[in-house]
Motif scaffolding. Structure first.
Motif, short mmCIF file in Angstrom:
data_model
loop_
_atom_site.label_atom_id
_atom_site.label_comp_id
_atom_site.label_asym_id
_atom_site.label_seq_id
_atom_site.Cartn_x
_atom_site.Cartn_y
_atom_site.Cartn_z
N PRO A 133 48.68 98.02 32.06
CA PRO A 133 47.74 98.59 33.04
C PRO A 133 46.29 98.19 32.78
N TRP A 134 45.88 98.17 31.52
CA TRP A 134 44.50 97.81 31.20
C TRP A 134 44.27 96.30 31.29
N LEU A 135 45.26 95.52 30.86
CA LEU A 135 45.13 94.07 30.95
C LEU A 135 45.05 93.62 32.41
N LYS A 136 45.86 94.21 33.27
CA LYS A 136 45.85 93.82 34.67
C LYS A 136 44.57 94.30 35.36
N LYS A 137 44.09 95.45 34.97
CA LYS A 137 42.86 95.98 35.56
C LYS A 137 41.67 95.06 35.28
N SER A 138 41.64 94.46 34.08
CA SER A 138 40.52 93.60 33.68
C SER A 138 40.79 92.12 33.90
N GLY A 178 53.44 86.63 31.21
CA GLY A 178 52.36 86.11 32.03
C GLY A 178 52.84 85.66 33.39
N ALA A 179 53.98 84.97 33.41
CA ALA A 179 54.54 84.49 34.68
C ALA A 179 54.95 85.65 35.57
N GLU A 180 55.45 86.72 34.98
CA GLU A 180 55.90 87.87 35.76
C GLU A 180 54.74 88.71 36.28
N GLU A 181 53.70 88.84 35.46
CA GLU A 181 52.63 89.79 35.77
C GLU A 181 51.36 89.14 36.30
N GLY A 182 51.33 87.81 36.36
CA GLY A 182 50.14 87.13 36.86
C GLY A 182 48.97 87.15 35.90
N LEU A 183 49.26 87.23 34.59
CA LEU A 183 48.22 87.22 33.57
C LEU A 183 48.12 85.85 32.93
#
Length: 232
Positions: A125-130, A167-172
């Motif tokens: 949640p925090w990684l995707k938020k930032s 990364g591939a799944e979550e767009g990070l």
């Protein structure tokens, strides 16, 4: 509360490359959360680096300790960078797989792959938020087959895949980075009685990590020695 700052969580920050990374990011005004099993080393680290470092003693393989790390991120309400640096060789001296117990294999894989993957998932949640970055410390052993390195190598290979798949799944932006052989306590433990003073100091690998965070190349597996401002 939102914080106007860059926040990194770097596991295993009391020695070797982890300490060098903590020092480098704190020197660039990041707030850095880090951990290690030896509390005395964390006290010494904070005395040198200063109050920008939040130190939490504990073992990354322990779920309760990971919850404490997650709680620190939640308290700051921010996470821009997660570096999975903490790792273990497994039982030393290193030995053939036929001599490694299932219990030792399981522990090595938990420290080197399972615990980092669990921490990444919990911090999504925090990684995707930032739009944050995840970097996992890899090794040439993850892609080569060195006698006696099997337990460690299998964990690192798994960590590479888990990190890049996440990364591939979550767009990070996610990276597996092989820092190369360095003059560290862990590397010395792999070669007891040998002189490893010809290996580079951990600080020599730090610029590659800074460059990844600054330039954010395509997600993937990289060797630190191949990364430079002109090549990324």
């Amino acid at each position: 509360m939102e914080q106007d700052m860059s926040v990194a969580l770097i596991t295993g920050g009391s020695a070797g490359l982890g300490r060098a990374l903590v020092t480098a990011f704190a020197a660039r005004d990041w707030t850095v959360i880090t951990d290690a099993r030896r509390a005395d080393r964390l006290v010494a680290l904070r005395a040198v680096v200063g109050p920008r470092v939040i130190t939490i003693p504990g073992d990354i393989a322990d779920a309760e300790h990971r919850r404490t790390l997650i709680g620190e991120v939640e308290a700051l309400s921010a996470l821009d960078l997660l570096i999975h640096n903490a790792s273990t060789l497994g039982p030393v001296p290193l030995r053939p797989l036929r001599e490694v117990s299932e219990r030792d294999l399981a522990h090595a894989w938990t420290v080197n792959a399972g615990a980092p993957a669990a921490l990444s998932r919990a911090l999504l949640p925090w990684l995707k938020k930032s739009d944050g970055v995840v970097i996992s410390l890899s090794s040439d052993a993850a892609v080569e087959h060195y006698p006696t390195w099997g337990a460690y190598a299998a964990g690192k290979a798994a960590l590479d895949h888990l990190t890049l798949t996440l990364g591939a799944e979550e767009g990070l932006d996610t990276y597996a980075v092989d820092p190369g052989d360095l003059r560290t306590e862990m590397h010395q433990a792999a070669f007891p009685g040998e002189d490893i003073s010809d290996r580079p100091l951990p600080e020599t690998a730090v610029p590659a990590f800074l460059e990844i965070v600054r330039r954010r190349p395509p997600s993937g597996r990289y060797r630190a020695a191949e990364l430079s401002p002109l090549e990324v």
